[in-house]
Design a protein around this motif. Structure first.
Motif, mmCIF file in Angstrom:
data_model
loop_
_atom_site.group_PDB
_atom_site.id
_atom_site.type_symbol
_atom_site.label_atom_id
_atom_site.label_comp_id
_atom_site.label_asym_id
_atom_site.label_seq_id
_atom_site.Cartn_x
_atom_site.Cartn_y
_atom_site.Cartn_z
ATOM 1 N N ILE A 17 0.875 -1.160 0.000
ATOM 2 C CA ILE A 17 0.000 0.000 0.000
ATOM 3 C C ILE A 17 0.914 1.213 0.000
ATOM 4 C CG2 ILE A 17 -1.802 1.268 1.217
ATOM 5 C CD1 ILE A 17 -2.523 -1.433 2.583
ATOM 6 N N CYS A 18 0.892 1.993 -1.076
ATOM 7 C CA CYS A 18 1.809 3.125 -1.221
ATOM 8 C C CYS A 18 1.138 4.413 -0.757
ATOM 9 C CB CYS A 18 2.261 3.274 -2.675
ATOM 10 S SG CYS A 18 3.174 1.833 -3.291
ATOM 11 N N ILE A 19 1.890 5.206 -0.022
ATOM 12 C CA ILE A 19 1.381 6.456 0.535
ATOM 13 C C ILE A 19 2.281 7.601 0.100
ATOM 14 C CG2 ILE A 19 0.833 7.711 2.650
ATOM 15 C CD1 ILE A 19 0.487 4.999 4.030
ATOM 16 N N TYR A 20 1.695 8.644 -0.448
ATOM 17 C CA TYR A 20 2.439 9.852 -0.813
ATOM 18 C C TYR A 20 2.083 10.973 0.155
ATOM 19 C CZ TYR A 20 3.472 7.751 -5.392
ATOM 20 O OH TYR A 20 3.918 6.943 -6.390
ATOM 21 N N TYR A 21 3.007 11.909 0.296
ATOM 22 C CA TYR A 21 2.756 13.119 1.063
ATOM 23 C C TYR A 21 3.571 14.236 0.441
ATOM 24 C CZ TYR A 21 7.126 11.516 3.267
ATOM 25 O OH TYR A 21 8.398 11.064 3.489
ATOM 26 N N ASP A 22 3.370 15.462 0.858
ATOM 27 C CA ASP A 22 4.054 16.607 0.274
ATOM 28 C C ASP A 22 5.566 16.406 0.312
ATOM 29 O OD1 ASP A 22 1.603 17.734 -0.061
ATOM 30 O OD2 ASP A 22 1.720 19.008 1.718
ATOM 31 N N ASN A 23 6.205 16.563 -0.862
ATOM 32 C CA ASN A 23 7.662 16.477 -0.967
ATOM 33 C C ASN A 23 8.215 15.141 -0.484
ATOM 34 O OD1 ASN A 23 10.114 17.616 -1.758
ATOM 35 N ND2 ASN A 23 10.596 18.313 0.306
ATOM 36 N N TRP A 24 7.459 14.049 -0.676
ATOM 37 C CA TRP A 24 7.880 12.741 -0.179
ATOM 38 C C TRP A 24 9.196 12.261 -0.783
ATOM 39 C CZ3 TRP A 24 8.539 9.318 -4.066
ATOM 40 C CH2 TRP A 24 7.836 9.563 -5.251
ATOM 41 N N MET A 25 9.515 12.722 -2.011
ATOM 42 C CA MET A 25 10.711 12.209 -2.673
ATOM 43 C C MET A 25 12.002 12.620 -1.965
ATOM 44 S SD MET A 25 11.757 12.557 -6.699
ATOM 45 C CE MET A 25 10.225 11.811 -7.223
ATOM 46 N N ASP A 26 11.975 13.746 -1.301
ATOM 47 C CA ASP A 26 13.199 14.267 -0.695
ATOM 48 C C ASP A 26 13.096 14.474 0.809
ATOM 49 O OD1 ASP A 26 14.718 14.882 -3.286
ATOM 50 O OD2 ASP A 26 12.824 15.927 -3.571
ATOM 51 N N ASP A 27 11.973 14.120 1.403
ATOM 52 C CA ASP A 27 11.762 14.402 2.815
ATOM 53 C C ASP A 27 11.317 13.138 3.546
ATOM 54 O OD1 ASP A 27 11.249 15.437 5.259
ATOM 55 O OD2 ASP A 27 9.587 16.733 4.650
ATOM 56 N N ILE A 28 12.260 12.499 4.236
ATOM 57 C CA ILE A 28 11.941 11.270 4.967
ATOM 58 C C ILE A 28 11.187 11.571 6.253
ATOM 59 C CG2 ILE A 28 14.064 11.194 6.332
ATOM 60 C CD1 ILE A 28 14.111 8.155 5.878
ATOM 61 N N ASN A 29 11.159 12.840 6.666
ATOM 62 C CA ASN A 29 10.532 13.202 7.937
ATOM 63 C C ASN A 29 9.035 12.909 7.965
ATOM 64 O OD1 ASN A 29 12.924 14.130 9.139
ATOM 65 N ND2 ASN A 29 12.729 16.111 8.134
ATOM 66 N N GLY A 30 8.382 12.995 6.794
ATOM 67 C CA GLY A 30 6.962 12.660 6.743
ATOM 68 C C GLY A 30 6.733 11.192 7.037
ATOM 69 N N PHE A 31 7.643 10.355 6.567
ATOM 70 C CA PHE A 31 7.599 8.914 6.853
ATOM 71 C C PHE A 31 7.807 8.673 8.344
ATOM 72 C CE2 PHE A 31 10.386 5.198 7.583
ATOM 73 C CZ PHE A 31 9.515 4.173 7.231
ATOM 74 N N VAL A 32 8.847 9.302 8.895
ATOM 75 C CA VAL A 32 9.166 9.144 10.321
ATOM 76 C C VAL A 32 7.994 9.598 11.188
ATOM 77 C CG1 VAL A 32 10.684 9.919 12.183
ATOM 78 C CG2 VAL A 32 11.648 9.379 9.944
ATOM 79 N N SER A 33 7.387 10.724 10.819
ATOM 80 C CA SER A 33 6.286 11.279 11.596
ATOM 81 C C SER A 33 5.101 10.316 11.678
ATOM 82 C CB SER A 33 5.836 12.609 10.975
ATOM 83 O OG SER A 33 4.729 13.141 11.665
ATOM 84 N N LEU A 34 4.747 9.703 10.541
ATOM 85 C CA LEU A 34 3.602 8.794 10.531
ATOM 86 C C LEU A 34 3.892 7.527 11.321
ATOM 87 C CD1 LEU A 34 0.768 8.180 9.623
ATOM 88 C CD2 LEU A 34 1.680 7.354 7.448
#
Length: 247
Positions: A17-34
């Motif tokens: 299940i793939c999830i995108y978020y703002d600037n996901w390509m260069d920002d791992i912080n969105g991944f860490v936050s979730l």
């Protein structure tokens, strides 16, 4: 920083299940936050399972969370777990999807001369190729490169160090040459087709982008282009590949 998440695609064959978020390509912080939000909710323990792959001990579902610059955030559900149950679980923690979004005026994909200049680029990344999908990033005094593959090629066998990250330290002369070359590119001509952008962000079935360029500036602005055309892009790729092969 708050992130807006979207389930972009579901791959039954790989249980992704793939999830995108703002600037996901260069920002791992969105991944860490979730991942941390899910961990906090269940009072679980995050354990590493591989390169940018994690599980949460104590979570309701034994899901694997993975970050990748090509696919964004990938949640992998195990055999025996229903996909619908995994999606329902994930939706507890992400923002609702935005329907009928207009991608044509996305400032992230538009070069603005008012705030962008080739001479002010501090770092950039390139993604190109089909198998492997080559990722290269120039930052500070080095080039970081690694290979990835599409899920359709997961059945193939690759050498042991095929996916290993490689770091090439550059000389001052090489760094200066890269910056000088960037200053000659007319980035305002690099435009992402709105149809391509829509398909990419929404994760249209069978759709992929062959080439990507993304750069950051000293004012923290970001510019990204999918499928850049012309000899300038090809020459940039060629030079970085040459630097990596020489070491």
């Amino acid at each position: 920083m708050s992130y807006q998440y979207r389930i972009s695609m579901e791959r039954d064959e790989s249980r992704w299940i793939c999830i995108y978020y703002d600037n996901w390509m260069d920002d791992i912080n969105g991944f860490v936050s979730l991942v941390k939000t899910i961990q906090d909710d269940c009072s679980g323990i995050i354990m590493k399972e591989g390169i940018d792959r994690y599980i949460i001990i104590g979570s309701e579902l034994p899901l694997v969370y993975q970050y990748d610059g090509l696919f964004g955030m990938v949640v992998e559900y195990p055999f025996g777990c229903e996909k619908e149950k995994a999606i329902e679980f994930i939706k507890r923690y992400i923002s609702p999807n935005t329907e009928d979004e207009d991608y044509s005026n996305n400032s992230l994909y538009q070069w603005s001369k008012d705030v962008m200049s080739g001479s002010d680029i501090t770092s950039f990344s390139l993604i190109f190729g089909k198998c492997p999908v080559v990722n290269m990033r120039f930052e500070d005094n080095k080039i970081i490169s690694y290979n990835r593959i599409h899920s359709r090629d997961s059945w193939k066998t690759f050498p042991k160090d095929f996916f290993a990250e490689k770091v090439v330290v550059l000389s001052q002369k090489e760094i200066k040459k890269i910056h000088s070359y960037l200053d000659t590119i007319k980035f305002e001509r690099w435009k992402t087709d709105s149809h391509v952008l829509k398909n990419y962000i929404e994760g249209a079935t069978g759709f992929s982008v062959d080439k990507t360029f993304c750069c950051e500036f000293n004012n923290n602005t970001i510019f990204r282009c999918f499928n850049p055309k012309g000899i300038k892009y090809r020459m940039l790729v060629r030079y970085l590949k040459k630097l990596c092969k020489r070491r």
